[in-house]
Design a protein around this motif. Structure first.
Motif, mmCIF file in Angstrom:
data_model
loop_
_atom_site.group_PDB
_atom_site.id
_atom_site.type_symbol
_atom_site.label_atom_id
_atom_site.label_comp_id
_atom_site.label_asym_id
_atom_site.label_seq_id
_atom_site.Cartn_x
_atom_site.Cartn_y
_atom_site.Cartn_z
ATOM 1 N N LYS A 128 0.813 -1.212 0.000
ATOM 2 C CA LYS A 128 0.000 0.000 0.000
ATOM 3 C C LYS A 128 0.849 1.267 0.000
ATOM 4 O O LYS A 128 0.429 2.295 -0.525
ATOM 5 C CB LYS A 128 -0.951 0.014 1.199
ATOM 6 C CG LYS A 128 -2.064 -1.006 1.097
ATOM 7 C CD LYS A 128 -2.986 -0.923 2.307
ATOM 8 C CE LYS A 128 -4.117 -1.923 2.190
ATOM 9 N NZ LYS A 128 -5.052 -1.812 3.331
ATOM 10 N N GLU A 129 2.044 1.199 0.573
ATOM 11 C CA GLU A 129 2.895 2.385 0.615
ATOM 12 C C GLU A 129 3.768 2.549 -0.632
ATOM 13 O O GLU A 129 4.471 3.546 -0.772
ATOM 14 C CB GLU A 129 3.753 2.395 1.878
ATOM 15 C CG GLU A 129 4.739 1.255 1.983
ATOM 16 C CD GLU A 129 5.474 1.241 3.318
ATOM 17 O OE1 GLU A 129 6.707 1.418 3.288
ATOM 18 O OE2 GLU A 129 4.835 1.054 4.367
ATOM 19 N N LYS A 131 3.694 3.791 -3.657
ATOM 20 C CA LYS A 131 2.896 4.704 -4.493
ATOM 21 C C LYS A 131 3.281 4.641 -5.968
ATOM 22 O O LYS A 131 2.419 4.726 -6.843
ATOM 23 C CB LYS A 131 3.012 6.148 -3.983
ATOM 24 C CG LYS A 131 2.616 6.337 -2.530
ATOM 25 C CD LYS A 131 1.180 6.013 -2.281
ATOM 26 C CE LYS A 131 0.801 6.285 -0.841
ATOM 27 N NZ LYS A 131 -0.306 5.525 -0.367
ATOM 28 N N ILE A 134 1.756 1.508 -7.512
ATOM 29 C CA ILE A 134 0.304 1.684 -7.606
ATOM 30 C C ILE A 134 -0.043 2.532 -8.827
ATOM 31 O O ILE A 134 -0.954 2.202 -9.596
ATOM 32 C CB ILE A 134 -0.260 2.303 -6.303
ATOM 33 C CG1 ILE A 134 -0.218 1.257 -5.186
ATOM 34 C CG2 ILE A 134 -1.658 2.864 -6.510
ATOM 35 C CD1 ILE A 134 -0.510 1.803 -3.798
ATOM 36 N N ILE A 144 -8.228 -2.198 -7.936
ATOM 37 C CA ILE A 144 -8.089 -2.886 -6.656
ATOM 38 C C ILE A 144 -9.195 -3.929 -6.545
ATOM 39 O O ILE A 144 -10.373 -3.627 -6.677
ATOM 40 C CB ILE A 144 -8.164 -1.892 -5.475
ATOM 41 C CG1 ILE A 144 -6.983 -0.920 -5.517
ATOM 42 C CG2 ILE A 144 -8.175 -2.660 -4.142
ATOM 43 C CD1 ILE A 144 -7.060 0.199 -4.484
ATOM 44 N N GLU A 147 -7.502 -6.875 -0.594
ATOM 45 C CA GLU A 147 -6.382 -6.483 0.252
ATOM 46 C C GLU A 147 -5.785 -7.728 0.873
ATOM 47 O O GLU A 147 -6.466 -8.731 1.039
ATOM 48 C CB GLU A 147 -6.849 -5.512 1.335
ATOM 49 C CG GLU A 147 -7.355 -4.197 0.780
ATOM 50 C CD GLU A 147 -7.688 -3.176 1.856
ATOM 51 O OE1 GLU A 147 -7.191 -3.311 2.990
ATOM 52 O OE2 GLU A 147 -8.445 -2.240 1.549
ATOM 53 N N SER A 149 -1.606 -9.019 2.747
ATOM 54 C CA SER A 149 -0.333 -8.566 3.303
ATOM 55 C C SER A 149 0.716 -9.619 2.978
ATOM 56 O O SER A 149 0.385 -10.749 2.607
ATOM 57 C CB SER A 149 -0.425 -8.354 4.819
ATOM 58 O OG SER A 149 -0.652 -9.578 5.466
ATOM 59 N N TYR A 159 4.088 -6.011 5.095
ATOM 60 C CA TYR A 159 3.514 -4.952 4.273
ATOM 61 C C TYR A 159 2.045 -5.241 3.996
ATOM 62 O O TYR A 159 1.724 -6.256 3.372
ATOM 63 C CB TYR A 159 4.243 -4.843 2.928
ATOM 64 C CG TYR A 159 5.634 -4.287 3.016
ATOM 65 C CD1 TYR A 159 5.846 -2.942 3.267
ATOM 66 C CD2 TYR A 159 6.737 -5.106 2.823
ATOM 67 C CE1 TYR A 159 7.134 -2.424 3.338
ATOM 68 C CE2 TYR A 159 8.023 -4.592 2.888
ATOM 69 C CZ TYR A 159 8.215 -3.255 3.150
ATOM 70 O OH TYR A 159 9.476 -2.750 3.218
ATOM 71 N N THR A 161 -1.066 -4.921 1.721
ATOM 72 C CA THR A 161 -1.081 -4.766 0.263
ATOM 73 C C THR A 161 -2.482 -4.589 -0.296
ATOM 74 O O THR A 161 -3.476 -4.992 0.314
ATOM 75 C CB THR A 161 -0.484 -6.015 -0.433
ATOM 76 O OG1 THR A 161 -1.284 -7.149 -0.134
ATOM 77 C CG2 THR A 161 0.942 -6.280 0.000
ATOM 78 N N PHE A 162 -2.491 -3.980 -1.462
ATOM 79 C CA PHE A 162 -3.668 -4.016 -2.322
ATOM 80 C C PHE A 162 -3.409 -5.137 -3.315
ATOM 81 O O PHE A 162 -2.272 -5.322 -3.747
ATOM 82 C CB PHE A 162 -3.843 -2.717 -3.114
ATOM 83 C CG PHE A 162 -4.235 -1.536 -2.272
ATOM 84 C CD1 PHE A 162 -5.421 -1.516 -1.546
ATOM 85 C CD2 PHE A 162 -3.427 -0.405 -2.237
ATOM 86 C CE1 PHE A 162 -5.780 -0.404 -0.798
ATOM 87 C CE2 PHE A 162 -3.765 0.688 -1.485
ATOM 88 C CZ PHE A 162 -4.948 0.703 -0.764
#
Length: 168
Positions: A128-129, A131, A134, A144, A147, A149, A159, A161-162
């Protein structure tokens, strides 16, 4: 050996002699930050990726800029779910080449390759972080779909995640 040409890149099947360069990208603290793999030190640590499993096909590619012999990135298309005809992609660009659109070019090449193979869906888990990744996926038409991890191997880092998806 598979070869895919894009406007600015050549993607080709990863060979044993590429693995030190691959490890240097995946093992880089910044380039490999959001990969689930450990921070590799040498190609000998990832030799097993080239061992084929007919029940779980994975296409590993190294990327070169056209008319250049330096490996500047990696990408893959791997079996995810047989019943759904779904594969997952991954990609990584050497830090020196960030910000030039190469990740998107690799992802679009993998999308075209997946269509040629008759694949119906592609997924891409992304922290998710992360960017930049993404942005790449959304520019390439992914949405998306859920979700999850993952834990970075060899660390305590988890982490969120999407899980992005693309219907082909």
């Amino acid at each position: 050996m598979l070869r895919i040409n894009t406007q600015r890149l050549l993607l080709r099947t990863t060979k044993q002699e590429d693995l030190d360069a691959v490890a240097s990208i995946w093992g880089d603290v910044e380039s490999g930050k959001y990969m689930p793999d450990p921070n590799y030190k040498s190609g000998s640590e990832i030799t097993e990726i080239l061992e084929e499993d007919p029940d779980c096909p994975v296409y590993y590619f190294v990327a070169f800029r056209t008319n250049c012999d330096e490996i500047m990135g990696t990408c893959s298309l791997g079996f995810e779910n047989a019943a759904a005809n779904e594969y997952s992609i991954g990609y990584n660009v050497k830090k020196d080449y960030w910000g030039n659109g190469y990740a998107g070019e690799m992802v679009n090449a993998l999308i075209d390759f997946a269509r040629e193979l008759g694949i119906k869906f592609i997924t891409a888990p992304v922290a998710k972080e992360n960017k930049a990744s993404i942005k790449v996926l959304e520019k390439c038409g992914f949405f998306i779909n859920g979700e999850s991890s993952f834990k970075k191997s060899g660390t305590d880092i988890v982490y969120p995640t999407f899980v992005y998806k693309l219907n082909l």
